[in-house]
Design an enzyme around this catalytic site. Structure first.
Site, PDB file in Angstrom:
ATOM      1  N   SER A   1     -16.293 -58.352 -64.103  1.00 38.60           N
ATOM      2  CA  SER A   1     -17.356 -57.368 -64.009  1.00 38.60           C
ATOM      3  C   SER A   1     -18.481 -57.706 -65.007  1.00 38.60           C
ATOM      4  O   SER A   1     -19.004 -58.821 -64.989  1.00 38.60           O
ATOM      5  CB  SER A   1     -16.782 -55.969 -64.246  1.00 38.60           C
ATOM      6  OG  SER A   1     -17.705 -54.969 -63.922  1.00 38.60           O
TER       7      SER A   1
ATOM      8  N   ARG B   1     -19.460 -40.782 -65.451  1.00 37.53           N
ATOM      9  CA  ARG B   1     -18.206 -41.510 -65.298  1.00 37.53           C
ATOM     10  C   ARG B   1     -17.528 -41.179 -63.969  1.00 37.53           C
ATOM     11  O   ARG B   1     -16.941 -42.050 -63.330  1.00 37.53           O
ATOM     12  CB  ARG B   1     -17.267 -41.183 -66.455  1.00 37.53           C
ATOM     13  CG  ARG B   1     -15.989 -41.992 -66.473  1.00 37.53           C
ATOM     14  CD  ARG B   1     -16.280 -43.471 -66.641  1.00 37.53           C
ATOM     15  NE  ARG B   1     -15.079 -44.211 -67.017  1.00 37.53           N
ATOM     16  CZ  ARG B   1     -15.056 -45.498 -67.330  1.00 37.53           C
ATOM     17  NH1 ARG B   1     -16.185 -46.196 -67.299  1.00 37.53           N
ATOM     18  NH2 ARG B   1     -13.939 -46.100 -67.673  1.00 37.53           N
TER      19      ARG B   1
ATOM     20  N   ASP C   1     -13.271 -54.505 -53.174  1.00 37.16           N
ATOM     21  CA  ASP C   1     -14.277 -54.161 -54.180  1.00 37.16           C
ATOM     22  C   ASP C   1     -15.548 -53.654 -53.505  1.00 37.16           C
ATOM     23  O   ASP C   1     -16.203 -54.380 -52.762  1.00 37.16           O
ATOM     24  CB  ASP C   1     -14.586 -55.398 -55.032  1.00 37.16           C
ATOM     25  CG  ASP C   1     -15.367 -55.077 -56.294  1.00 37.16           C
ATOM     26  OD1 ASP C   1     -16.028 -54.026 -56.341  1.00 37.16           O
ATOM     27  OD2 ASP C   1     -15.318 -55.888 -57.242  1.00 37.16           O
TER      28      ASP C   1
ATOM     29  N   HIS D   1     -12.645 -52.382 -57.236  1.00 30.33           N
ATOM     30  CA  HIS D   1     -13.176 -53.141 -58.374  1.00 30.33           C
ATOM     31  C   HIS D   1     -12.244 -53.104 -59.578  1.00 30.33           C
ATOM     32  O   HIS D   1     -12.096 -54.102 -60.285  1.00 30.33           O
ATOM     33  CB  HIS D   1     -14.549 -52.583 -58.753  1.00 30.33           C
ATOM     34  CG  HIS D   1     -15.243 -53.344 -59.837  1.00 30.33           C
ATOM     35  ND1 HIS D   1     -15.608 -54.669 -59.701  1.00 30.33           N
ATOM     36  CD2 HIS D   1     -15.616 -52.983 -61.095  1.00 30.33           C
ATOM     37  CE1 HIS D   1     -16.190 -55.080 -60.811  1.00 30.33           C
ATOM     38  NE2 HIS D   1     -16.202 -54.080 -61.675  1.00 30.33           N
ATOM     39  N   ASP D   2     -11.597 -51.985 -59.799  1.00 35.81           N
ATOM     40  CA  ASP D   2     -10.678 -51.868 -60.932  1.00 35.81           C
ATOM     41  C   ASP D   2      -9.452 -52.762 -60.799  1.00 35.81           C
ATOM     42  O   ASP D   2      -8.663 -52.877 -61.748  1.00 35.81           O
ATOM     43  CB  ASP D   2     -10.232 -50.418 -61.116  1.00 35.81           C
ATOM     44  CG  ASP D   2     -11.140 -49.644 -62.056  1.00 35.81           C
ATOM     45  OD1 ASP D   2     -12.059 -50.246 -62.623  1.00 35.81           O
ATOM     46  OD2 ASP D   2     -10.921 -48.427 -62.219  1.00 35.81           O
TER      47      ASP D   2
END
Length: 364
Positions: free
Chosen positions: A137, A203, A291, A320-321
């Site tokens: 990332s 967040r 992702d 993505h994580d």
């Protein structure tokens, strides 16, 4: 083997790419293992958005005793980036010219500025060669920029879930998060907790881009006869906002989101393709099939234009994580790549593509 926390100080002014300067800087970093006599066992890990120098904590599946990057064999370095919350010069640091924290006056810092600061630390440590530089990332953006800025420095480059140019899609997510912080009535104040409620909302927005539809379907599935705040997805979003607010600040969040938006390796270099083709490091690019934030097409682009690069796909539920979660799959992919390099097999040859077609790296 104990990690060692250290702080690097530079009392010289630090010029910034977008103009202006920091009167001085400090970088908080952690090392694991020992630098060998040949100084050829360096593994430099670049952390992601809200990560820290404590790589053995947030990437414990890859870094640690018995892991892929083992401090018994490697000298592992992870440095907290400029603008972040964990000890390096950032918005909560005291400006030596005013004697007060920077807060809103902290300048715009780009990925290239981060690498220039890493260069100061690297030279201070007497490191002339990096065996492996790895990042995912925002960390991958840093590793990529370093390989372009110093083509003879890095021997092996591992780029995970990252890109050469931050997309309008990614920028839109970041701007939406900054807007959430800006509408917090405390954001205009100059105090450490300014904008913290807005950051919680930011967040929650970010988390949607870090995961995907299928992730929430599985991990936050609706339970029968529940509604309102009892719905798992609602409590999860709020929990994640509170969790970050307990360890981070809105100023750094704002600065680092702008930093991610600055990613464009072709800027003032004659274009992206030309910049990528200047890379000399042996490169592995890893993409995550699900992702949504850094879609697989961005890693395909990197692999296409970096000379001799290998490209592998990890199929993860976590979007993505997945670069933080799927350590086992990433370890398998990296170990096979390393084996093929030792055998001097072209990772992009038919043999390697055949392995990929058999879904060697795919999890059900």
């Amino acid at each position: 083997m104990q990690a060692e926390f250290k702080v690097f100080h530079s009392s010289q002014s630090f010029a910034l790419e977008m103009g202006g300067e920091l009167p001085s800087i400090q970088l908080a970093y952690e090392t694991l293992g020992k630098l060998n006599a040949q100084k050829d066992n360096v593994v430099w890990v670049c952390h992601a958005f809200t990560g820290s120098y404590e790589v053995s904590d947030w990437w414990q599946g890859l870094v640690g005793l018995g892991k892929l990057f083992n401090p018994e064999n490697h000298f592992i370095i992870c440095c907290n980036i400029l603008g972040s919350h964990y000890g390096s010069t950032g918005p909560l640091s005291v400006n030596p010219l005013t004697g007060e924290p920077y807060y809103h006056s902290f300048p715009h810092v780009t990925i290239r500025d981060v690498i220039q600061s890493f260069e100061l630390l690297r030279k201070d440590l007497g490191i002339n060669k990096i065996k492996t530089c790895i990042g995912g990332s925002l960390g991958g953006q840093q590793a990529l920029e370093w390989a372009i800025m110093q083509p003879d420095l890095i021997e092996n480059l591992i780029l995970i879930a990252t890109n050469a140019v931050h997309s309008p899609w990614g920028i839109a997510f970041n701007e939406s998060q900054r807007m959430s912080i800006e509408v917090d009535p405390t954001w205009k104040e100059s105090q450490p907790r300014a904008g913290i409620e807005g950051m919680k909302a930011a967040r929650a927005t970010a988390l949607i881009s870090y995961r995907n539809y299928e992730t929430y379907q599985v991990t936050q599935a609706r339970q029968e006869n529940t509604t309102g705040e009892a719905l798992r997805a609602i409590s999860y979003q709020r929990y994640q906002g509170e969790k970050l607010a307990a360890r981070f600040n809105a100023y750094s969040y704002y600065v680092l989101s702008n930093m991610m938006d600055s990613q464009d390796v072709g800027r003032n270099r004659g274009g992206v393709v030309r910049a990528l083709k200047s890379i000399k490091a042996r490169t592995l690019v890893i993409g995550i099939k699900s992702d949504a934030l850094f879609p697989i097409v961005e890693q395909e682009y990197l692999a296409k234009h970096i000379p001799g690069a290998s490209f592998q796909v990890i199929d993860s539920l976590y979007g993505h994580d997945g670069f933080l979660i799927e350590s086992g799959l990433m370890t398998k992919a990296i170990r096979l790549w390393q084996k093929l390099l030792r055998l001097e097999v072209n990772p992009m040859a038919d043999f390697f593509r055949e392995l990929e077609s058999k879904q060697i790296f795919y999890a059900s």
